[in-house]
Design a protein around this motif. Structure first.
Motif, PDB file in Angstrom:
ATOM      1  N   LEU A  64       0.833  -1.209   0.000  1.00 26.21           N
ATOM      2  CA  LEU A  64       0.000   0.000   0.000  1.00 26.21           C
ATOM      3  C   LEU A  64       0.867   1.259   0.000  1.00 26.21           C
ATOM      4  O   LEU A  64       0.615   2.205  -0.766  1.00 26.21           O
ATOM      5  CB  LEU A  64      -0.926  -0.009   1.220  1.00 26.21           C
ATOM      6  CG  LEU A  64      -1.931   1.136   1.321  1.00 26.21           C
ATOM      7  CD1 LEU A  64      -2.894   1.108   0.136  1.00 26.21           C
ATOM      8  CD2 LEU A  64      -2.701   1.061   2.625  1.00 26.21           C
ATOM      9  N   VAL A  65       1.891   1.273   0.832  1.00 24.84           N
ATOM     10  CA  VAL A  65       2.793   2.429   0.892  1.00 24.84           C
ATOM     11  C   VAL A  65       3.540   2.587  -0.432  1.00 24.84           C
ATOM     12  O   VAL A  65       3.770   3.713  -0.897  1.00 24.84           O
ATOM     13  CB  VAL A  65       3.778   2.299   2.073  1.00 24.84           C
ATOM     14  CG1 VAL A  65       4.869   3.348   1.992  1.00 24.84           C
ATOM     15  CG2 VAL A  65       3.025   2.426   3.401  1.00 24.84           C
ATOM     16  N   HIS A  66       3.895   1.479  -1.049  1.00 28.37           N
ATOM     17  CA  HIS A  66       4.560   1.544  -2.357  1.00 28.37           C
ATOM     18  C   HIS A  66       3.665   2.223  -3.390  1.00 28.37           C
ATOM     19  O   HIS A  66       4.136   3.021  -4.211  1.00 28.37           O
ATOM     20  CB  HIS A  66       4.933   0.142  -2.820  1.00 28.37           C
ATOM     21  CG  HIS A  66       5.558   0.109  -4.184  1.00 28.37           C
ATOM     22  ND1 HIS A  66       6.826   0.572  -4.429  1.00 28.37           N
ATOM     23  CD2 HIS A  66       5.069  -0.298  -5.386  1.00 28.37           C
ATOM     24  CE1 HIS A  66       7.108   0.428  -5.713  1.00 28.37           C
ATOM     25  NE2 HIS A  66       6.057  -0.090  -6.313  1.00 28.37           N
ATOM     26  N   ARG A  67       2.370   1.925  -3.346  1.00 26.70           N
ATOM     27  CA  ARG A  67       1.413   2.587  -4.246  1.00 26.70           C
ATOM     28  C   ARG A  67       1.399   4.094  -4.013  1.00 26.70           C
ATOM     29  O   ARG A  67       1.400   4.887  -4.961  1.00 26.70           O
ATOM     30  CB  ARG A  67       0.000   2.036  -4.029  1.00 26.70           C
ATOM     31  CG  ARG A  67      -0.310   0.768  -4.778  1.00 26.70           C
ATOM     32  CD  ARG A  67      -1.769   0.407  -4.606  1.00 26.70           C
ATOM     33  NE  ARG A  67      -2.629   1.497  -5.056  1.00 26.70           N
ATOM     34  CZ  ARG A  67      -2.991   1.686  -6.330  1.00 26.70           C
ATOM     35  NH1 ARG A  67      -2.573   0.871  -7.269  1.00 26.70           N
ATOM     36  NH2 ARG A  67      -3.778   2.698  -6.652  1.00 26.70           N
ATOM     37  N   LEU A  68       1.398   4.489  -2.750  1.00 22.14           N
ATOM     38  CA  LEU A  68       1.374   5.914  -2.420  1.00 22.14           C
ATOM     39  C   LEU A  68       2.663   6.603  -2.872  1.00 22.14           C
ATOM     40  O   LEU A  68       2.631   7.753  -3.334  1.00 22.14           O
ATOM     41  CB  LEU A  68       1.164   6.109  -0.918  1.00 22.14           C
ATOM     42  CG  LEU A  68      -0.218   5.705  -0.378  1.00 22.14           C
ATOM     43  CD1 LEU A  68      -0.258   5.858   1.137  1.00 22.14           C
ATOM     44  CD2 LEU A  68      -1.319   6.574  -1.007  1.00 22.14           C
ATOM     45  N   ARG A  69       3.787   5.921  -2.730  1.00 22.63           N
ATOM     46  CA  ARG A  69       5.059   6.490  -3.199  1.00 22.63           C
ATOM     47  C   ARG A  69       5.001   6.767  -4.703  1.00 22.63           C
ATOM     48  O   ARG A  69       5.455   7.807  -5.168  1.00 22.63           O
ATOM     49  CB  ARG A  69       6.212   5.533  -2.885  1.00 22.63           C
ATOM     50  CG  ARG A  69       6.625   5.501  -1.405  1.00 22.63           C
ATOM     51  CD  ARG A  69       7.671   4.417  -1.160  1.00 22.63           C
ATOM     52  NE  ARG A  69       8.844   4.612  -2.018  1.00 22.63           N
ATOM     53  CZ  ARG A  69       9.873   5.395  -1.715  1.00 22.63           C
ATOM     54  NH1 ARG A  69       9.889   6.072  -0.579  1.00 22.63           N
ATOM     55  NH2 ARG A  69      10.884   5.506  -2.544  1.00 22.63           N
ATOM     56  N   LYS A  70       4.420   5.853  -5.437  1.00 26.29           N
ATOM     57  CA  LYS A  70       4.300   6.042  -6.883  1.00 26.29           C
ATOM     58  C   LYS A  70       3.363   7.204  -7.205  1.00 26.29           C
ATOM     59  O   LYS A  70       3.584   7.950  -8.163  1.00 26.29           O
ATOM     60  CB  LYS A  70       3.796   4.748  -7.535  1.00 26.29           C
ATOM     61  CG  LYS A  70       4.810   3.611  -7.499  1.00 26.29           C
ATOM     62  CD  LYS A  70       4.267   2.338  -8.124  1.00 26.29           C
ATOM     63  CE  LYS A  70       4.152   2.469  -9.633  1.00 26.29           C
ATOM     64  NZ  LYS A  70       3.752   1.181 -10.267  1.00 26.29           N
ATOM     65  N   LEU A  71       2.317   7.363  -6.379  1.00 26.50           N
ATOM     66  CA  LEU A  71       1.351   8.436  -6.612  1.00 26.50           C
ATOM     67  C   LEU A  71       1.987   9.819  -6.485  1.00 26.50           C
ATOM     68  O   LEU A  71       1.576  10.767  -7.155  1.00 26.50           O
ATOM     69  CB  LEU A  71       0.174   8.309  -5.642  1.00 26.50           C
ATOM     70  CG  LEU A  71      -0.855   7.201  -5.946  1.00 26.50           C
ATOM     71  CD1 LEU A  71      -1.883   7.110  -4.832  1.00 26.50           C
ATOM     72  CD2 LEU A  71      -1.552   7.470  -7.279  1.00 26.50           C
ATOM     73  N   VAL A  72       2.990   9.937  -5.608  1.00 24.13           N
ATOM     74  CA  VAL A  72       3.640  11.240  -5.425  1.00 24.13           C
ATOM     75  C   VAL A  72       4.941  11.343  -6.218  1.00 24.13           C
ATOM     76  O   VAL A  72       5.750  12.235  -5.995  1.00 24.13           O
ATOM     77  CB  VAL A  72       3.902  11.539  -3.933  1.00 24.13           C
ATOM     78  CG1 VAL A  72       2.594  11.591  -3.160  1.00 24.13           C
ATOM     79  CG2 VAL A  72       4.835  10.512  -3.305  1.00 24.13           C
ATOM     80  N   GLY A  73       5.154  10.400  -7.135  1.00 19.87           N
ATOM     81  CA  GLY A  73       6.280  10.506  -8.047  1.00 19.87           C
ATOM     82  C   GLY A  73       7.610  10.035  -7.531  1.00 19.87           C
ATOM     83  O   GLY A  73       8.647  10.347  -8.121  1.00 19.87           O
ATOM     84  N   LEU A  74       7.616   9.271  -6.441  1.00 14.19           N
ATOM     85  CA  LEU A  74       8.877   8.764  -5.916  1.00 14.19           C
ATOM     86  C   LEU A  74       9.324   7.546  -6.715  1.00 14.19           C
ATOM     87  O   LEU A  74       8.531   6.642  -6.984  1.00 14.19           O
ATOM     88  CB  LEU A  74       8.735   8.389  -4.441  1.00 14.19           C
ATOM     89  CG  LEU A  74       8.533   9.563  -3.468  1.00 14.19           C
ATOM     90  CD1 LEU A  74       8.199   9.043  -2.085  1.00 14.19           C
ATOM     91  CD2 LEU A  74       9.786  10.433  -3.420  1.00 14.19           C
ATOM     92  N   THR A  75      10.578   7.540  -7.110  1.00 14.04           N
ATOM     93  CA  THR A  75      11.118   6.423  -7.868  1.00 14.04           C
ATOM     94  C   THR A  75      11.265   5.208  -6.960  1.00 14.04           C
ATOM     95  O   THR A  75      11.872   5.300  -5.892  1.00 14.04           O
ATOM     96  CB  THR A  75      12.488   6.772  -8.468  1.00 14.04           C
ATOM     97  OG1 THR A  75      12.350   7.912  -9.308  1.00 14.04           O
ATOM     98  CG2 THR A  75      13.043   5.603  -9.268  1.00 14.04           C
TER      99      THR A  75
END
Length: 308
Positions: A64-75
């Motif tokens: 879930l946190v990985h999804r959120l990281r992608k949502l804010v543009g984190l590689t």
């Protein structure tokens, strides 16, 4: 060239569009994906297994946190999702694999969310040229979901030079690496044998990131499981029958080939058979509903375990 330039521009735009203070609603994403529903089912449907349930929650949190990281543009590269479930038979490995497939689907890590369960016989052929088509056919059916390989250590038989299991492993390795965004593989079996299996196949071990150990059930947990099984079939135990079933479980746990919940299910099936035979041999007795649903102590005590 244009597509590549646009991709680079888009990536740079996303990275600069979000600042360190950008708000992301973890709880909302958690709710929208209905992960709690699956975890509640896991809690409700499976007795005990606290370490397993906690581990599944940890994996769900990471995804879930990985999804959120992608949502804010984190590689961030996708997590390695291939898993190892180790434990004795009848400890809920397949049931947990089904829930894991549901979580992966709801979070968008697999396309379909289905689970394909196989053993060595489904993957390994009997002659030259037979293994590759069999393995590839299974993988084709599993794509977009989860492939659950039970007793995976039987794939590797180093003492048999004419065995084709190594070919199946090689194909699995290629797919685990090249198509890991479209398929999750779970290897399952006894812990000691699985440890040896990984030691003999380091390439496989390096591609399995999540190891989940399934403990044996306690006698009291198995009694609860037995009661649930009976209730599902509209049977019930008397108070004395409960005590007798618990004694049976404790005895059965000391015997060879004990398989946790599977052994309890077998015991219940035999108790139902003895109950039916008891009523049948009683003659022309008129039965009432409670006769049909009640498992009495003698229906369990007639087991050979109590005669040894």
């Amino acid at each position: 060239m244009f597509e590549l330039s646009f991709f680079i521009f888009l990536k740079l735009f996303i990275m600069t569009a979000f600042t360190d203070n950008t708000l992301v609603n973890l709880q909302e994403e958690y709710k929208n994906r209905q992960i709690q529903e699956v975890l509640d089912e896991l809690e409700r449907d499976l007795v005990g297994l606290r370490p397993v349930k906690d581990r599944i929650k940890e994996i769900a949190a990471l995804l879930l946190v990985h999804r959120l990281r992608k949502l804010v543009g984190l590689t961030s590269a996708n997590p390695n999702l291939h898993m190892s479930f180790t434990g004795s038979p009848g400890t809920g490995k397949t049931a947990v694999a089904l829930k894991m497939a549901d979580i992966l689907f709801r979070l968008g890590y697999i396309r379909k969310g289905h689970l394909i369960t196989v053993t060595r016989d489904d993957l390994v052929g009997q002659y030259i040229g037979h293994t590759a088509p069999k393995t590839k056919e299974v993988l084709k059916r599993a794509m977009g979901g989860v492939l659950f390989i039970d007793e995976a250590y039987y794939l590797y038989k180093p003492d048999n030079e004419r065995d084709y299991g190594a070919e199946a492993i090689e194909i699995l390795l290629q797919v685990m690496e090249n198509q890991r965004d479209d398929l999750v593989i779970i290897f399952a079996g006894y812990k000691e044998r699985m440890d040896s299996f990984y030691e003999s196949n380091p390439g496989l071990s390096s591609r399995v990131a999540n190891h989940v150990d399934f403990p044996d059930y306690t006698p009291e947990e198995l009694l609860i499981i037995g009661k649930i099984m009976l209730e599902e079939q509209q049977y019930r135990l008397t108070e004395e029958s409960e005590n007798v079933l618990l004694d049976y479980i404790k005895l059965r746990m000391t015997q060879p080939h004990f398989a946790n919940a599977r052994s309890v299910r077998n015991a219940i099936d035999r108790a139902r058979m003895r109950q039916a035979n008891r009523m049948f041999t009683a003659g022309n007795k008129v039965l009432i509903k409670s006769d049909l649903v009640t498992i009495k102590p003698e229906d369990i005590l007639r087991s050979r375990l109590f005669k040894e």
